[in-house]
Design a protein around this motif. Structure first.
Motif, mmCIF file in Angstrom:
data_model
loop_
_atom_site.group_PDB
_atom_site.id
_atom_site.type_symbol
_atom_site.label_atom_id
_atom_site.label_comp_id
_atom_site.label_asym_id
_atom_site.label_seq_id
_atom_site.Cartn_x
_atom_site.Cartn_y
_atom_site.Cartn_z
ATOM 1 N N ILE A 246 0.844 -1.196 0.000
ATOM 2 C CA ILE A 246 0.000 0.000 0.000
ATOM 3 C C ILE A 246 0.883 1.252 0.000
ATOM 4 O O ILE A 246 0.444 2.329 -0.397
ATOM 5 N N PHE A 279 -0.843 -1.038 -4.262
ATOM 6 C CA PHE A 279 -2.280 -1.098 -3.995
ATOM 7 C C PHE A 279 -2.525 -1.691 -2.624
ATOM 8 O O PHE A 279 -1.611 -2.229 -1.981
ATOM 9 N N ASP A 280 -3.757 -1.560 -2.174
ATOM 10 C CA ASP A 280 -4.186 -2.092 -0.897
ATOM 11 C C ASP A 280 -4.772 -3.475 -1.181
ATOM 12 O O ASP A 280 -5.674 -3.604 -2.012
ATOM 13 N N CYS A 283 -8.377 -3.982 -1.489
ATOM 14 C CA CYS A 283 -9.045 -3.216 -2.529
ATOM 15 C C CYS A 283 -8.117 -3.346 -3.725
ATOM 16 O O CYS A 283 -7.402 -2.422 -4.070
ATOM 17 N N ASN A 284 -8.050 -4.558 -4.284
ATOM 18 C CA ASN A 284 -6.962 -4.873 -5.213
ATOM 19 C C ASN A 284 -7.430 -5.016 -6.657
ATOM 20 O O ASN A 284 -8.604 -5.295 -6.909
ATOM 21 N N PRO A 285 -6.539 -4.815 -7.604
ATOM 22 C CA PRO A 285 -6.917 -4.852 -9.025
ATOM 23 C C PRO A 285 -6.703 -6.197 -9.715
ATOM 24 O O PRO A 285 -6.677 -6.231 -10.949
ATOM 25 N N TRP A 286 -6.560 -7.278 -8.983
ATOM 26 C CA TRP A 286 -6.340 -8.568 -9.652
ATOM 27 C C TRP A 286 -7.545 -8.926 -10.521
ATOM 28 O O TRP A 286 -8.675 -8.861 -10.067
ATOM 29 N N LEU A 310 -7.108 1.279 3.012
ATOM 30 C CA LEU A 310 -7.854 2.439 2.558
ATOM 31 C C LEU A 310 -9.156 2.551 3.351
ATOM 32 O O LEU A 310 -9.773 1.550 3.703
#
Lengths: 460, 128
Positions: A246, A279-280, A283-286, A310
């Protein structure tokens, strides 16, 4: 199978068997541990294991961080009389070495043998009648007698009064000194180009990579990568690695070339650092799961660096629309924008980590992480119990005179069900903790700074 | 860094963005692109293959000027070493060092600084 003798390094005794098991598993070796529980005691300096070949024993010595030396075991006994009797019953053992350039080595664990007796011990093997040249510096074979004494309470200096009061004595042919231990020097943080104040020490980073079964062709992820310690050791063993955090300042450092890349180049593993992304994890973009063979991490637990995620602190509502600045531009598009963060409670983080791993690991993949625990408060159920994730190993390292410690937890994904991305506390009602159990590591940071004293109610 | 393997595995995660509209992210303002050698491992590539979105990979590589990959993912014998080497190059050796990735749906901008993308969401974009 034949017996081989392992001598362990004198530290992290709880980590020895899990590591041995992991490396046997990694190479697909057949390995049998002693049947008697007292011979499997991981606090003992020596252990006899059955293996298929000398080559397998050498593989263990080259990869296990906690192995000091491996020997081909010829005899083990509780007295020299018994040892010699066993030896003499099988002269074929040493016949091939009659003309070999050799030396004898006499040693002990938890004890120093007086010089005078060492010579006596060597001479007591005269019946082997070795005729080859004796070379102390460059022997082709080293024949070893090793005595094992009980561990003394720390600080107690042996005055030699317990000489010969050993538990067991072994004789064998030395195969190899463990070379993996040398990696501790190579990965020493003090010599690392880039590191931070929460950087994991070299020995444990290497141990974790072993627990994660890092090897060429594997893909390993650290979701709290920080300054990247476990990325380097995993990549060193051949894995392609991926880090996220993060806090981008940890990954990047202050120079133009990101800090992680600088250390990776120092260890010649830059070619296996897949990427580092800010990223957190909650709250991830995978885009999809089942990507990794292992997840390896030292989650922030709030002593040196408090975990953050976040969001806004308890009770404060989140902004629903973008904030528009006076110049008409949305605030979050400015380079200075930092989204609000809130403290991330350890107990919550640990459950999230296991649930994230269940989503991101391939079936059979491993999660390896450190869980800080307070000795008096710890209960076995504190290790998150998540369906589809099975505990493989749980080894304790104690600190502060045993008041607190950290547990190296190894888990394996046993489910092959396709799961949706977890929601991490933006929980649906049915996702709440099933049994309402409050783990002993809840509020770890507060308890740490309070010196782990029990909170007493005013009535007391 | 920001290799195409990473680009292929990430998507926009702002509130209201769902697969497949949030993928693939679009590279914009790429001012620094580098090619650096990475360690080739066929086993790794074969394992990754079922996770890749092939069309997104081919299209993005083209936008960055690399046309070496076939439009269709080869099958059986066509999946030879020559193909794997090309795939390795596109996936692992092209690095986007400076620029940004934008969501094709909401246009959220994920800036790339020193090769490390910032994928943190703004407060109002976090899913509830």
């Amino acid at each position: 199978m034949a017996p081989y003798l392992l001598r362990f390094a004198q530290c992290h005794s709880e980590f020895r068997l899990p590591e041995l098991d992991s490396i046997a598993n990694l190479y697909g070796l057949r390995m049998t541990l002693p049947e008697a529980a007292e011979e499997r005691d991981p606090t003992l300096a020596f252990m006899i294991v059955d293996l298929d070949s000398e080559e397998h024993a050498r593989l263990l010595a080259r990869r296990c961080i906690l192995i000091k030396t491996v020997y081909e075991l010829w005899a083990s006994a509780t007295s020299y009389a018994e040892l010699h009797a066993t030896m003499k019953a099988n002269p074929a053992r040493w016949a091939p070495y009659t003309w070999t350039k050799h030396k004898y080595l006499v040693g002990a664990a938890n004890h120093t043998i007086p010089d005078a007796r060492m010579l006596d011990v060597i001479e007591s093997f005269d019946y082997m009648d070795l005729k080859g040249e004796i070379s102390l510096k460059k022997p082709d074979e080293i024949f070893v007698a090793m005595e094992e004494y009980p561990e003394k309470p720390s600080g107690m200096i042996s005055k030699g009064h317990d000489d010969e009061n050993f538990l067991r004595v072994f004789f064998g042919r030395q195969l190899e000194n463990g070379t993996a231990r040398n990696l501790m020097v190579e990965f020493d943080i003090k010599k690392r180009k880039y590191y931070g104040n929460t950087t994991m020490d070299a020995e444990l980073s290497l141990l974790m990579a072993n627990q994660a079964l890092a090897a060429p062709g594997t893909f390993i992820y650290d979701p709290f990568a920080g300054t990247g310690s476990m990325l380097y050791t995993s990549a060193y063993f051949g894995a392609n690695v991926f880090g996220s955090d993060i806090d981008g300042r940890q990954l990047r450092g202050k120079d133009k070339i990101p800090g992680i890349l600088q250390s990776a180049e120092q260890y010649r593993v830059a070619g296996r650092i897949t990427d580092c992304v800010v990223f957190d994890v909650t709250c991830n973009p995978w885009r999809c799961g089942e990507l990794f063979d292992a997840i390896i991490t030292d989650p922030p637990y709030g002593v040196r660096a408090g975990a953050k995620r976040l969001g806004r602190k308890e009770g404060l509502p989140m902004r629903e629309e973008a904030k528009i600045l006076e110049n008409g531009a949305p605030s979050h598009e400015s380079p200075e924008y930092r989204p609000p963060k809130r403290p991330y409670e350890l107990a919550e983080l640990v459950v999230d980590l296991v649930v994230l791993s269940r989503y991101m690991l391939r079936p059979g993949g491993r999660l390896v992480f450190f869980l800080p625990t307070i000795t008096d408060d710890y209960q076995e159920v504190d290790v998150p119990q998540v369906e589809g994730m099975e505990l493989v190993a749980n080894s304790l390292q104690l600190f502060g005179h045993g008041v607190w410690g950290r547990r190296l937890i190894t888990m394996k994904k046993t489910t092959s069900a396709r799961l949706p991305m977890p929601t991490f506390g933006r929980r649906m009602p049915d996702e709440s903790t099933p049994d309402g159990h409050t783990p002993g590591h809840q509020g770890f940071r507060e308890k740490y700074f309070a010196g782990f004293q029990r909170v007493h109610t005013p009535q007391e | 860094m920001v290799k195409l393997i990473t680009h292929n595995l990430l998507c926009c995660h702002a509130r209201g963005c769902n697969y497949p509209e949030n993928f693939p992210l679009v590279f914009r303002d790429v001012t620094q692109l580098e090619v650096r050698e990475a360690d080739y491992n066929a086993e790794f590539l074969q394992k990754m293959m079922p996770r890749l979105e092939w069309k997104a990979l081919v299209d993005t590589a083209k936008q960055l000027g690399d046309t070496s990959l076939p439009e269709e993912l080869p099958e059986g014998e066509a999946m030879d070493e020559e193909f794997l080497k090309k795939l390795h190059h596109v996936l692992m050796e092209i690095h986007i060092e400076e620029g940004a990735m934008h969501c094709p749906k909401c246009d959220h901008k994920y800036p790339i600084l020193q090769g490390i993308p910032n994928m943190l969401l703004a407060e109002h974009e976090i899913g509830r």
